[in-house]
Write a protein that holds these residues in place. Structure first.
Motif, mmCIF file in Angstrom:
data_model
loop_
_atom_site.group_PDB
_atom_site.id
_atom_site.type_symbol
_atom_site.label_atom_id
_atom_site.label_comp_id
_atom_site.label_asym_id
_atom_site.label_seq_id
_atom_site.Cartn_x
_atom_site.Cartn_y
_atom_site.Cartn_z
ATOM 1 N N GLN A 280 0.899 19.040 69.631
ATOM 2 C CA GLN A 280 0.707 17.584 69.632
ATOM 3 C C GLN A 280 0.990 16.945 68.275
ATOM 4 O O GLN A 280 0.769 15.749 68.101
ATOM 5 N N ASN B 193 5.413 14.042 70.598
ATOM 6 C CA ASN B 193 5.236 13.257 69.382
ATOM 7 C C ASN B 193 6.308 13.524 68.329
ATOM 8 O O ASN B 193 6.087 13.308 67.141
ATOM 9 N N ARG C 19 9.874 12.483 66.818
ATOM 10 C CA ARG C 19 10.806 11.355 66.759
ATOM 11 C C ARG C 19 11.929 11.682 65.786
ATOM 12 O O ARG C 19 11.791 12.576 64.943
ATOM 13 N N LEU D 25 0.949 13.253 59.956
ATOM 14 C CA LEU D 25 2.364 12.991 60.255
ATOM 15 C C LEU D 25 3.221 13.734 59.254
ATOM 16 O O LEU D 25 2.948 13.717 58.050
ATOM 17 N N TRP E 71 2.547 15.093 65.109
ATOM 18 C CA TRP E 71 3.469 13.976 64.944
ATOM 19 C C TRP E 71 4.498 14.373 63.890
ATOM 20 O O TRP E 71 4.141 14.715 62.763
ATOM 21 N N ILE F 188 3.628 4.871 65.405
ATOM 22 C CA ILE F 188 2.876 6.130 65.419
ATOM 23 C C ILE F 188 1.394 5.867 65.126
ATOM 24 O O ILE F 188 0.510 6.417 65.790
ATOM 25 N N GLN G 181 -0.151 4.479 68.284
ATOM 26 C CA GLN G 181 -0.317 5.499 69.323
ATOM 27 C C GLN G 181 -1.438 6.469 68.971
ATOM 28 O O GLN G 181 -2.197 6.893 69.843
ATOM 29 N N ARG G 182 -1.572 6.808 67.693
ATOM 30 C CA ARG G 182 -2.673 7.677 67.271
ATOM 31 C C ARG G 182 -4.021 6.976 67.479
ATOM 32 O O ARG G 182 -4.983 7.597 67.914
#
Length: 123
Positions: A72, A93, A95, A47, A74, A113, A116-117
């Motif tokens: 993809q 991904n 935000r 991330l 984050w 997050i 979702q991961r």
């Protein structure tokens, strides 16, 4: 989850970096997008949380460079102004977090997050 936090304000970088720490999280903080790119090239982060307004390369430029390599990724962009729907067009991904934000808002986003991961890795 390995997280890099990019913020040019020393006090914010230290404070928010510490507040993001938690079980299963490893936080690396840096002051510029250029530093973040160098660190990410060594071992990609799960991330990227970045301020938009940075000296040199902006947070949005950083996001676009990383997304070119891996659509993809984050990414959370933190900004003092509303970025609208524009960042959502960059990938599923990406935000945004409007500054100033409460730490609870950041924590909720990080937890979302992480969930979702985790769900994606089960599929």
């Amino acid at each position: 989850m390995r997280i890099v936090y990019i913020e040019d304000n020393d006090e914010l970088r230290e404070t928010i970096g510490c507040l993001m720490e938690g079980p299963g999280r490893s936080i690396t903080s840096c002051a510029s997008a250029e530093d973040a790119l160098l660190l990410d090239a060594q071992a990609p982060f799960d991330l990227v949380v970045s301020d938009v307004s940075l000296p040199g390369q902006s947070g949005t430029d950083l996001a676009q460079a990383l997304l070119k390599q891996s659509p993809q990724r984050w990414i959370v962009l933190c900004s003092g102004y509303d970025l609208g729907h524009y960042p959502a067009q960059w990938g599923p991904n990406v935000r945004t977090l409007l500054k100033p934000f409460e730490i609870e808002e950041l924590e909720a986003l990080l937890s979302q997050i992480e969930a979702q991961r985790a769900n994606a890795s089960l599929q």
